[in-house]
Enzyme design. Structure first.
Site, short mmCIF file in Angstrom:
data_model
loop_
_atom_site.label_atom_id
_atom_site.label_comp_id
_atom_site.label_asym_id
_atom_site.label_seq_id
_atom_site.Cartn_x
_atom_site.Cartn_y
_atom_site.Cartn_z
N PHE A 136 0.65 -1.00 -0.01
CA PHE A 136 -0.03 0.04 -0.01
C PHE A 136 0.67 1.43 -0.11
O PHE A 136 0.43 2.34 -0.63
CB PHE A 136 -0.85 0.15 1.31
CG PHE A 136 -2.03 -0.61 1.46
CD1 PHE A 136 -3.19 -0.68 0.62
CD2 PHE A 136 -2.02 -1.80 2.24
CE1 PHE A 136 -4.46 -1.43 0.83
CE2 PHE A 136 -3.13 -2.81 2.43
CZ PHE A 136 -4.25 -2.39 1.64
N SER A 184 -2.80 -5.69 -7.14
CA SER A 184 -2.60 -4.74 -6.25
C SER A 184 -3.36 -5.24 -4.85
O SER A 184 -4.14 -6.06 -4.87
CB SER A 184 -3.47 -3.71 -6.67
OG SER A 184 -5.00 -4.05 -6.55
N ASP A 185 -3.01 -4.62 -3.89
CA ASP A 185 -3.66 -4.77 -2.77
C ASP A 185 -5.09 -4.17 -2.80
O ASP A 185 -5.41 -3.39 -3.65
CB ASP A 185 -3.09 -4.00 -1.24
CG ASP A 185 -3.03 -4.98 0.00
OD1 ASP A 185 -4.34 -5.55 -0.08
OD2 ASP A 185 -2.35 -4.85 0.83
N TYR A 186 -5.99 -4.19 -1.37
CA TYR A 186 -7.50 -3.79 -1.66
C TYR A 186 -7.39 -2.33 -1.75
O TYR A 186 -7.18 -1.42 -0.99
CB TYR A 186 -7.97 -4.48 -0.34
CG TYR A 186 -9.52 -4.40 -0.37
CD1 TYR A 186 -10.06 -5.57 -0.19
CD2 TYR A 186 -10.35 -3.15 -0.12
CE1 TYR A 186 -11.30 -5.56 -0.19
CE2 TYR A 186 -11.82 -3.37 0.05
CZ TYR A 186 -11.92 -4.55 -0.03
OH TYR A 186 -13.51 -4.62 0.06
#
Length: 691
Positions: A219, A249-251
């Site tokens: 992130f 990607s992360d959330y």
């Protein structure tokens, strides 16, 4: 011909026949319960989904069937299986405290198979972020502060998850997420390229070398550039390491490029993400909403999308083709109990107050955590089952059935003190609830709650011998609490069978063997505090530099530099003596291996397991080297009175470092070497590397 049997050329043909919208749909990941998710799946706008609770499990299976009716390309189901699925194992930081990678590989395998039995194809684990700040809540998911140890456990988690071939691991978070300033989650990290390569990247490289199929970007911003689009990271991943797996990607991280201030809007964020190399957009809808438009405008080359799509299709092909293979039988309960036992760390045991070898007449069991089932499961256990977890109170009642176990939640301190006076033994459960650690749960003052501290002090002042069981998702500041305890057993958040493990250790049915993989500082003011710091030009040890008639050193004027409990530390119910440390040939060529031997003897009356640890220091190099670096360890079983010889072999590659140009090199020169029970080991010798 089935999608599963298609060659790369045939997959290319499939891609050529797909519309641009269908291609982009494969790059879009949403939660199972997302609005209009079934319609999106039927329209080819979703390539994978995320389970986040029990209700999602059956729905995800139905969504897989729905996708198969609309397309021959399967839908992948993903979830966070961080330390178990339904059966919850100790948190990863606790797992690393076992110093037993073979055991952790089994934890990863069993967890993956339990989740795959529902519908999971893709697991967002392991997290291999080096963490040296106990304020950071996600330290619970790491293997601690040491690069070598994280590297060992990185391989164990990946190989365990992917052992059957039907589930993909996703190593995360690339990179230096654990270096967040102030220990505050999602915060900026300032890390030099050499520090990246030396400290933070090796566990990722090991995961990739172990065959990890996917990788998740971090992130945070790294030196001012969001890690998810950092050009150096992609250069290292794709060009240097040749990683050809899927990058996700992360959330919501692509949308967060707007909040970072590097993208004007979601469309520009999508542009930056695809140019950087993110294959799958998790939850931002950036690709779904804007990627087609960017291609039609000529700003994004469709070849980038085709390359991402090929990686995604190859991943799906590998996973789905393995799903009908038979897997071995699992005994999750036995493994979860063993891991909880081996992860517990005995921090203090004055006058050998533990174990309670005989049934005491009475036990005062104090503290609300003793009845708290959910807190045993720890962070990232949202699919766990507290109702099927025995509390510490229940486990101790069962184990000490011949004793009067009197439980008090300690809300009424006077009553708790009165019960303690009446009982032969006092056991108090202290520490963190599960909700006090994990993602977005950073703490500026990570100690035990003040009410617990006050009760400990009152118990000690009343003349009680105090046995403390510490539940935690991180190292805690225990400097004051430790004064009021005669014994401290760190049980972490130990999972579904933590209560049974604690009871067995108290009873002496298991001799604790866990060792710390994170330093326990004396105060937050010492943070970050790690054993493998550099010496500085004015080290605290030695005479220092005399300046203005005083010795000026790198120390505090109000506190020692030393930790309360150092890296590698842990006691057991026996005593182990280290002796006869020798290097078979102390002057070796760089092309040769260093052979080290030491004798360890169990001089106590209990069988035990000892973690024999080897540390090295390079005395002269182009860049300043740490005062000690863990280079090897072995877990050795010793019967009471038994003596064993333990051997280690180090190659010259184990002794290298990154130079001024960020190139790995091995120098001729002199080295210090220690072997012992923790990072403060003082059994020492020297050796030399020669060209």
């Amino acid at each position: 011909m089935s999608f599963l049997l298609k060659s790369e050329c045939e997959l290319q043909a499939i891609i050529a026949q797909m519309s641009l919208k269908e291609k982009i749909g494969q790059m879009n990941q949403l939660i199972v319960s997302h609005e209009n998710i079934e319609e999106k799946i039927m329209a080819g706008d979703v390539g994978s989904v995320i389970i986040i609770n029990d209700e999602d499990i059956e729905r995800s299976s139905q969504q897989k069937k729905l996708a198969s009716q609309c397309s021959e390309i399967p839908l992948l189901v993903s979830t966070d299986v961080i330390h178990g699925y339904k059966t919850i194992y100790p948190i990863p930081l606790a797992c690393s405290s076992t110093w037993n990678p073979e055991l952790v590989e089994q934890v990863a395998y069993h967890s993956a198979q339990e989740s795959a039995a529902d519908s999971t194809d893709w697991i967002f684990a392991p997290m291999v972020d080096i963490s040296r700040d106990l304020r950071w809540g996600r330290i619970a998911e790491s293997a601690g502060e040491d690069t070598y140890l994280n590297t060992v456990f990185s391989r164990a988690w990946v190989e365990g998850i992917q052992k059957s071939g039907s589930v993909a691991a996703c190593v995360k978070h690339f990179a230096a997420y654990g270096a967040a300033e102030g220990g505050r989650d999602y915060n900026s990290a300032q890390v030099s390229e050499r520090m990246l390569r030396e400290v933070y990247l090796p566990p990722f490289k090991e995961a990739i070398d172990a065959g990890c199929k996917t990788l998740m970007m971090a992130f945070q911003d790294l030196n001012g550039i969001p890690a998810s689009i950092h050009p150096l990271l992609y250069k290292i991943l794709r060009q240097e390491w040749g990683f050809d797996g899927v990058i996700i990607s992360d959330y919501n991280a692509i949308l967060e490029l707007v909040e970072h201030g590097v993208a004007e809007n979601l469309k520009e964020a999508a542009y930056l993400a695809i140019q950087a190399g993110i294959d799958v957009d998790m939850m931002s809808n950036a690709y779904s909403l804007h990627l087609e438009e960017l291609v039609l405008e000529g700003r994004v080359d469709e070849a980038l999308i085709n390359a991402s799509l090929m990686r995604i299709l190859q991943l799906k092909q590998e996973l789905i083709s393995e799903q009908n293979k038979t897997v071995s039988n699992r005994d999750d309960a036995k493994l979860a109990l063993q891991t909880a036992l081996e992860s517990a760390v005995l921090l203090k045991n004055d006058k050998n107050i533990l174990p309670l070898n005989k049934q005491p007449e009475s036990i005062a069991l104090l503290g609300e955590l003793a009845a708290d089932r959910a807190s045993l499961l720890g962070t990232w256990s949202f699919l766990g089952e507290p109702e099927n977890t025995d509390s510490i109170q229940e486990a101790i009642n069962r184990k000490f059935s011949g004793s009067a176990v009197i439980y008090n939640d300690a809300q009424d301190r006077a009553k708790a003190l009165d019960i303690a006076k009446q009982c032969e033994k006092v056991v108090i459960i202290i520490g963190e609830q599960a909700c006090m650690s994990g993602e977005a749960h950073s703490r500026s003052e990570p100690g035990i709650p003040s009410a617990q501290l006050e009760l400990l002090k009152a118990l000690k002042e009343s003349g009680n011998e105090v046995i403390a069981i510490l539940l935690s998702g991180r190292p805690l500041i225990l400097t004051e609490a430790e004064l009021y305890c005669d014994a401290i057993l760190l049980a972490w958040h130990g999972g579904t069978y933590a209560g049974d493990a604690i009871a067995e250790i108290l009873a002496g049915d298991f001799n604790p063997s866990g060792r710390l993989t994170c330093t326990f500082p004396r105060s937050v003011g010492q943070v970050p505090l790690n054993y493998n710091h550099r010496n500085t030009g004015r080290p605290v040890l030695g005479e220092g530099i005399t300046q203005f008639a005083e010795a000026y050193k790198s120390n505090y004027i109000d506190q020692t530099n030393e930790a309360l409990y150092p890296f590698g530390y842990g006691l057991n119910y026996s005593q182990v003596e280290y002796k006869d440390l020798k290097i078979l040939e102390p002057n070796i060529k760089i092309s040769e291996c260093l052979q080290v031997e030491i004798t360890v003897e169990n001089t106590g009356s209990h069988d035990c397991s000892e973690i024999v640890q080897l540390y090295v220091r390079d005395l002269v190099a182009q860049t300043a080297r740490p005062v000690k670096e863990l280079k090897a360890f072995k877990k050795v079983d010793l019967q009471a009175g038994e003596s064993r010889s333990v051997q280690f072999s180090l190659s010259s590659e184990d002794l290298g470092y990154y130079n001024w140009d960020n190139q790995y090199q091995v120098d001729a020169g002199d080295f210090d070497l220690w072997v012992g029970p923790n990072s403060k080991s003082n059994l020492y010798t020297q050796f030399s590397l020669e060209k």
